[in-house]
Design a protein around this motif. Structure first.
Motif, PDB file in Angstrom:
ATOM      1  N   MET A   1       0.851  -1.206   0.000  1.00 41.99           N
ATOM      2  CA  MET A   1       0.000   0.000   0.000  1.00 41.99           C
ATOM      3  C   MET A   1       0.885   1.254   0.000  1.00 41.99           C
ATOM      4  O   MET A   1       1.662   1.452   0.928  1.00 41.99           O
ATOM      5  CB  MET A   1      -0.901  -0.052   1.233  1.00 41.99           C
ATOM      6  CG  MET A   1      -1.679   1.198   1.511  1.00 41.99           C
ATOM      7  SD  MET A   1      -3.063   1.460   0.391  1.00 41.99           S
ATOM      8  CE  MET A   1      -4.328   0.409   1.123  1.00 41.99           C
ATOM      9  N   LYS A   2       0.748   2.067  -1.039  1.00 46.21           N
ATOM     10  CA  LYS A   2       1.526   3.313  -1.096  1.00 46.21           C
ATOM     11  C   LYS A   2       0.700   4.459  -0.493  1.00 46.21           C
ATOM     12  O   LYS A   2      -0.526   4.478  -0.616  1.00 46.21           O
ATOM     13  CB  LYS A   2       1.850   3.650  -2.554  1.00 46.21           C
ATOM     14  CG  LYS A   2       2.725   2.612  -3.246  1.00 46.21           C
ATOM     15  CD  LYS A   2       4.181   2.860  -2.935  1.00 46.21           C
ATOM     16  CE  LYS A   2       5.151   2.130  -3.821  1.00 46.21           C
ATOM     17  NZ  LYS A   2       5.141   0.681  -3.764  1.00 46.21           N
ATOM     18  N   ASN A   3       1.404   5.375   0.129  1.00 47.55           N
ATOM     19  CA  ASN A   3       0.740   6.544   0.715  1.00 47.55           C
ATOM     20  C   ASN A   3       0.940   7.773  -0.163  1.00 47.55           C
ATOM     21  O   ASN A   3       2.074   8.133  -0.493  1.00 47.55           O
ATOM     22  CB  ASN A   3       1.309   6.814   2.105  1.00 47.55           C
ATOM     23  CG  ASN A   3       0.862   5.773   3.099  1.00 47.55           C
ATOM     24  OD1 ASN A   3      -0.334   5.553   3.277  1.00 47.55           O
ATOM     25  ND2 ASN A   3       1.806   5.115   3.728  1.00 47.55           N
ATOM     26  N   ILE A   4      -0.181   8.395  -0.489  1.00 40.11           N
ATOM     27  CA  ILE A   4      -0.156   9.599  -1.333  1.00 40.11           C
ATOM     28  C   ILE A   4      -0.439  10.819  -0.471  1.00 40.11           C
ATOM     29  O   ILE A   4      -1.340  10.791   0.373  1.00 40.11           O
ATOM     30  CB  ILE A   4      -1.260   9.520  -2.426  1.00 40.11           C
ATOM     31  CG1 ILE A   4      -1.081   8.287  -3.301  1.00 40.11           C
ATOM     32  CG2 ILE A   4      -1.285  10.794  -3.268  1.00 40.11           C
ATOM     33  CD1 ILE A   4      -2.269   8.022  -4.233  1.00 40.11           C
ATOM     34  N   ALA A   5       0.319  11.893  -0.706  1.00 42.60           N
ATOM     35  CA  ALA A   5      -0.024  13.197  -0.123  1.00 42.60           C
ATOM     36  C   ALA A   5      -0.482  14.096  -1.262  1.00 42.60           C
ATOM     37  O   ALA A   5       0.123  14.100  -2.342  1.00 42.60           O
ATOM     38  CB  ALA A   5       1.184  13.818   0.571  1.00 42.60           C
ATOM     39  N   ILE A   6      -1.554  14.839  -1.025  1.00 41.83           N
ATOM     40  CA  ILE A   6      -2.016  15.809  -2.027  1.00 41.83           C
ATOM     41  C   ILE A   6      -1.767  17.209  -1.493  1.00 41.83           C
ATOM     42  O   ILE A   6      -2.086  17.516  -0.338  1.00 41.83           O
ATOM     43  CB  ILE A   6      -3.515  15.630  -2.342  1.00 41.83           C
ATOM     44  CG1 ILE A   6      -3.751  14.222  -2.910  1.00 41.83           C
ATOM     45  CG2 ILE A   6      -3.988  16.689  -3.333  1.00 41.83           C
ATOM     46  CD1 ILE A   6      -5.184  13.953  -3.344  1.00 41.83           C
TER      47      ILE A   6
ATOM     48  N   LYS B   1       8.945  11.710  -7.974  1.00 44.21           N
ATOM     49  CA  LYS B   1       7.744  11.251  -7.256  1.00 44.21           C
ATOM     50  C   LYS B   1       6.789  12.392  -6.931  1.00 44.21           C
ATOM     51  O   LYS B   1       6.006  12.302  -5.983  1.00 44.21           O
ATOM     52  CB  LYS B   1       8.170  10.546  -5.962  1.00 44.21           C
ATOM     53  CG  LYS B   1       8.890   9.244  -6.246  1.00 44.21           C
ATOM     54  CD  LYS B   1       9.379   8.612  -4.992  1.00 44.21           C
ATOM     55  CE  LYS B   1      10.110   7.317  -5.321  1.00 44.21           C
ATOM     56  NZ  LYS B   1      10.835   6.793  -4.170  1.00 44.21           N
ATOM     57  N   ILE B   2       6.875  13.473  -7.705  1.00 44.58           N
ATOM     58  CA  ILE B   2       5.933  14.582  -7.510  1.00 44.58           C
ATOM     59  C   ILE B   2       5.313  14.893  -8.868  1.00 44.58           C
ATOM     60  O   ILE B   2       6.026  15.194  -9.834  1.00 44.58           O
ATOM     61  CB  ILE B   2       6.640  15.854  -6.971  1.00 44.58           C
ATOM     62  CG1 ILE B   2       7.500  15.532  -5.742  1.00 44.58           C
ATOM     63  CG2 ILE B   2       5.604  16.933  -6.647  1.00 44.58           C
ATOM     64  CD1 ILE B   2       8.260  16.737  -5.170  1.00 44.58           C
ATOM     65  N   VAL B   3       3.994  14.809  -8.952  1.00 43.42           N
ATOM     66  CA  VAL B   3       3.331  15.158 -10.213  1.00 43.42           C
ATOM     67  C   VAL B   3       2.379  16.330 -10.007  1.00 43.42           C
ATOM     68  O   VAL B   3       1.832  16.540  -8.932  1.00 43.42           O
ATOM     69  CB  VAL B   3       2.536  13.995 -10.848  1.00 43.42           C
ATOM     70  CG1 VAL B   3       3.447  12.896 -11.324  1.00 43.42           C
ATOM     71  CG2 VAL B   3       1.457  13.483  -9.949  1.00 43.42           C
TER      72      VAL B   3
ATOM     73  N   ILE C   1      -2.298   8.645 -11.977  1.00 43.02           N
ATOM     74  CA  ILE C   1      -1.568   8.501 -10.705  1.00 43.02           C
ATOM     75  C   ILE C   1      -1.367   7.015 -10.401  1.00 43.02           C
ATOM     76  O   ILE C   1      -0.262   6.573 -10.051  1.00 43.02           O
ATOM     77  CB  ILE C   1      -2.346   9.191  -9.556  1.00 43.02           C
ATOM     78  CG1 ILE C   1      -2.355  10.704  -9.758  1.00 43.02           C
ATOM     79  CG2 ILE C   1      -1.749   8.832  -8.192  1.00 43.02           C
ATOM     80  CD1 ILE C   1      -3.337  11.442  -8.862  1.00 43.02           C
ATOM     81  N   GLU C   2      -2.431   6.239 -10.568  1.00 41.46           N
ATOM     82  CA  GLU C   2      -2.351   4.799 -10.286  1.00 41.46           C
ATOM     83  C   GLU C   2      -1.293   4.123 -11.164  1.00 41.46           C
ATOM     84  O   GLU C   2      -0.509   3.296 -10.689  1.00 41.46           O
ATOM     85  CB  GLU C   2      -3.719   4.166 -10.532  1.00 41.46           C
ATOM     86  CG  GLU C   2      -3.850   2.769  -9.982  1.00 41.46           C
ATOM     87  CD  GLU C   2      -5.289   2.259 -10.087  1.00 41.46           C
ATOM     88  OE1 GLU C   2      -5.983   2.584 -11.077  1.00 41.46           O
ATOM     89  OE2 GLU C   2      -5.716   1.536  -9.173  1.00 41.46           O
ATOM     90  N   GLU C   3      -1.255   4.514 -12.434  1.00 40.91           N
ATOM     91  CA  GLU C   3      -0.266   3.919 -13.353  1.00 40.91           C
ATOM     92  C   GLU C   3       1.151   4.285 -12.945  1.00 40.91           C
ATOM     93  O   GLU C   3       2.043   3.452 -12.974  1.00 40.91           O
ATOM     94  CB  GLU C   3      -0.511   4.424 -14.785  1.00 40.91           C
ATOM     95  CG  GLU C   3      -1.577   3.631 -15.501  1.00 40.91           C
ATOM     96  CD  GLU C   3      -2.026   4.297 -16.791  1.00 40.91           C
ATOM     97  OE1 GLU C   3      -1.203   5.027 -17.424  1.00 40.91           O
ATOM     98  OE2 GLU C   3      -3.192   4.113 -17.159  1.00 40.91           O
TER      99      GLU C   3
END
Ligand code: GRF
Length: 189
Positions: free
Chosen positions: A1-6, A99-101, A182-184
């Motif tokens: 499980m990856k953690n995303i910050a927005i 790792k920043i989009v 993002i998922e890809e």
């Protein structure tokens, strides 16, 4: 499980759409929202979604250390800028290389750069008489809107379209594509 910050500065409709998309998925989840504007509606959305939201000052963000510490504390693997208006400092880019989009509401390299955000972009598209607009999802590097492009999608712009009409078409593209892209990308990390 990856953690995303927005990271978001405004309404946060993309932040909400992305968080909802990943809810219940095993690949990733949105575990932190960072906002530089205490009035932003994204703060309300975060509360409603049950996602921790941290409001930071521009100064704190530009110094980067406390933001990096916060991201590490939450074991963040990937950062998404969704309507975030501050330039990302080099220190943060170096802490999260590749790792920043960001999502830009136009077809870069057209209508990018400093000051080109939100309605300014859609007004420029209409004023230039463009026949199409769209979205660009790209990697963040040290300059505004200049990193490698991962994905673009287009929509037609009619001669009768107002900037609001263009904004509505662009938002629809954002909601449709941003979570999948993002998922890809996350799958390749
Ligand atoms: C979006 O159009 C995004 O592309 C741009 O800012 C807008 C943010 O909208 N960078 P919201 O805050 O997600 O509703």
């Amino acid at each position: 499980m990856k953690n995303i910050a927005i990271l978001a500065s405004g309404s946060g409709s993309n932040a909400e759409n992305i968080a909802s998309y990943f809810k219940g998925k095993e690949s990733a989840r949105v575990s932190l929202i960072i906002c530089n504007n205490p009035q932003a509606y994204v703060i309300e959305r975060a509360k409603r979604l049950g996602i921790e939201c941290k409001v930071i000052t521009k100064k704190e963000f530009m110094e980067a250390d406390s933001t990096i510490a916060l991201l590490k504390e939450h074991c963040i693997d990937f950062i998404v800028l969704a309507g975030f208006l501050l330039l990302v400092p080099e220190k943060l880019i170096k802490a999260y290389p590749g790792k920043i989009v960001n999502i830009h509401p136009a077809l870069l390299p057209k209508h990018g750069g400093k000051g080109m955000y939100g309605d300014n972009v859609h007004k420029a598209v209409v004023e230039c008489g463009d026949t199409e607009s769209g979205i660009t999802i790209h990697l963040i590097d040290e300059e505004y809107d200049k990193g490698t492009t991962f994905f673009q999608a287009k929509c037609p712009v009619l001669p009768t379209d107002t900037p609001d009409d263009v904004a509505a078409k662009v938002h629809a593209l954002e909601y449709e594509h941003f979570p999948h892209v993002i998922e890809e990308i996350i799958a390749t990390l």
